[in-house]
Design an enzyme around this catalytic site. Structure first.
Site, short mmCIF file in Angstrom:
data_model
loop_
_atom_site.label_atom_id
_atom_site.label_comp_id
_atom_site.label_asym_id
_atom_site.label_seq_id
_atom_site.Cartn_x
_atom_site.Cartn_y
_atom_site.Cartn_z
N SER A 50 11.94 -11.03 50.93
CA SER A 50 13.49 -11.42 50.78
C SER A 50 14.17 -10.69 49.84
CB SER A 50 13.75 -13.02 50.38
OG SER A 50 13.02 -13.18 49.31
N GLU A 96 18.20 -23.32 43.86
CA GLU A 96 17.90 -22.17 44.34
C GLU A 96 16.93 -21.80 45.47
OE1 GLU A 96 17.79 -18.90 41.80
OE2 GLU A 96 19.59 -19.42 40.75
N GLU A 126 43.57 -28.38 21.98
CA GLU A 126 44.91 -28.94 21.54
C GLU A 126 44.84 -28.51 20.15
OE1 GLU A 126 43.30 -32.42 24.10
OE2 GLU A 126 42.51 -30.55 23.18
N ARG A 172 20.41 -12.82 33.83
CA ARG A 172 20.26 -11.38 33.50
C ARG A 172 21.49 -10.71 33.80
NH1 ARG A 172 15.92 -13.13 35.72
NH2 ARG A 172 15.78 -12.04 37.78
N ASP A 205 7.12 -16.01 44.91
CA ASP A 205 8.20 -15.14 44.01
C ASP A 205 7.78 -14.82 42.78
OD1 ASP A 205 9.29 -14.79 46.59
OD2 ASP A 205 10.87 -15.86 46.14
N THR A 241 8.42 -21.64 46.19
CA THR A 241 9.22 -20.34 45.57
C THR A 241 8.35 -19.68 44.32
OG1 THR A 241 11.42 -21.21 46.15
CG2 THR A 241 11.18 -19.64 44.58
N TRP A 296 15.94 -7.01 48.60
CA TRP A 296 17.08 -8.17 48.58
C TRP A 296 17.92 -8.20 49.48
CZ3 TRP A 296 15.95 -10.61 44.06
CH2 TRP A 296 15.56 -10.07 43.12
#
Length: 390
Positions: free
Chosen positions: A186, A310, A70, A225, A218, A214, A188
């Site tokens: 996994s 995730e 505003e 990014r 991983d 995970t 991609w």
């Protein structure tokens, strides 16, 4: 609204302004998106000053601590604001926060009418701003697109009304519903366009959560990014026994704050080693698994209004089956993986009968490269009672 690389295939709520009030409010809603990822825990707000059908000034709340929408719109309008109409997506604030009350500036600039899409659920505002404007001779109207603004500020609305983070369950899967191959590979499943969009989702969120599985499989960074800049989200690891390696990227890279959620049963020497490595270790429940509701409450007390979960499949199961998911974002690749042992996106034992399944309402479908992105909201929770998870 951040969809420059997306093509809309379906949207449940059609937005076709049919009059000036709707057109100017829609303009304010689009302006508000300029602050996404930069204003939390404040809401996204856009404002437009209009006189005789012409826009004299407009603005959005761009960053935390900066001028409100505003104020920017009034400054741009200058002397033309006197007697004009201000369209604003959220009720103007009436209290002193990081900046002075917006209602005082509106009154001082002589605005004749304020059209707001919705009342601010913040207890410090919640009708007080509207009342103060009316007491000072400014006509106020609850205008169009209130539900659109409520959805735009879904994290803020939940945080203000329930004191808990808004939880988005984000999953990537093949067209046959697999999140990895039977060997666990996994990378991609989805396209570069989908991964870029997922990084944008990280940037726009206060925190990102994964489970210890995970981390061990991983070793993710969990940073935004693909050229995205700005603050990095808080990284949260659900790790009941404090097994996170001190040499993992989440601990060692120092690119963002990291919280590791454990239980009272986690060995003290592991927790102490993690603390010495520079991460925060919190206790969320007695065990054997992390109590996710306790953890969400701890995150809320740290100002986390939006959380993206995730992975992996077991954490997703716990979030879903405990009724903690507020929203689902699915990236679906046109790949077929197959295999009885290839995991799906949500683990656990699963239901026995289709009649027990939870349901979602699909709100939006986008084409991202060769992938589909589906945005959905739970409408009924599953019967299955989850084990508390992590």
């Amino acid at each position: 609204m951040g969809e420059e690389c997306q093509r809309v295939l379906y949207r449940r709520e059609k937005v076709n302004p049919s009059n000036e009030e709707e057109r100017f409010m829609l303009r304010a809603i689009r302006l508000a998106e300029g602050g996404r990822g930069f204003v939390s825990p404040n809401p996204l707000v856009g404002a437009v000053v209009v006189s005789d059908g012409d826009i004299l000034g407009e603005g959005c709340h761009q960053y935390l601590g900066g001028d409100h929408a505003e104020v920017i719109a009034l400054r741009n309008a200058g002397g033309g604001a006197r007697g004009a109409t201000l369209y604003v997506t959220l009720e103007p604030c009436s209290h002193q926060g990081r900046t002075p009350p917006c209602v005082d500036r509106i009154i001082r600039n002589g605005i004749g009418k304020v059209v707001m899409a919705m009342v601010d659920p913040n207890p410090l505002v919640n009708g007080f701003g509207k009342r103060k404007l009316e007491e000072n001779g400014v006509e106020t109207v609850i205008g169009p697109y209130g539900e659109l603004v409520r959805r735009q500020n879904e994290s803020y609305v939940k945080f203000m009304s329930e004191g808990m983070p808004f939880v988005t369950l984000k999953m990537a899967l093949s067209i046959d519903g697999k999140s990895a191959t039977r060997t666990g590979d996994s990378r991609w499943i989805t396209s570069k366009e989908s991964r870029r969009d997922a990084h944008r989702l990280r940037l726009q969120s206060d925190a990102i959560m994964v489970g210890i599985g995970t981390v061990l499989s991983d070793d993710p960074k969990l940073t935004a990014r693909f050229g995205h800049t700005g603050k990095q989200p808080l990284r949260v690891i659900v790790d009941s026994m404090a097994r996170t390696p001190v040499k993992s990227k989440l601990v060692s890279d120092k690119k963002a704050r990291t919280i590791i959620a454990t239980t009272e049963g986690a060995p003290d020497f592991r927790k102490e080693a993690l603390r010495k490595s520079g991460v925060e270790v919190v206790t969320a429940g007695e065990g054997p698994r992390v109590d996710l509701r306790v953890l969400l409450d701890l995150l809320a007390k740290r100002g986390v209004t939006s959380l993206v979960v995730e992975g992996g499949a077991e954490l997703a199961h716990s979030i879903w089956a405990e009724g903690l998911a507020d929203k689902l974002v699915l990236y679906i690749s046109p790949k077929v993986i197959g295999g009885r042992e290839a995991p799906g996106c949500i683990g656990g034992m699963g239901i026995e009968r289709i009649a027990e399944s939870g349901r979602v309402k699909i709100e939006e479908i986008y084409l991202l490269g060769e992938d589909l992105k589906i945005v959905a909201y739970p409408v009924a929770q599953p019967v299955e009672v989850a084990k508390k998870g992590g």
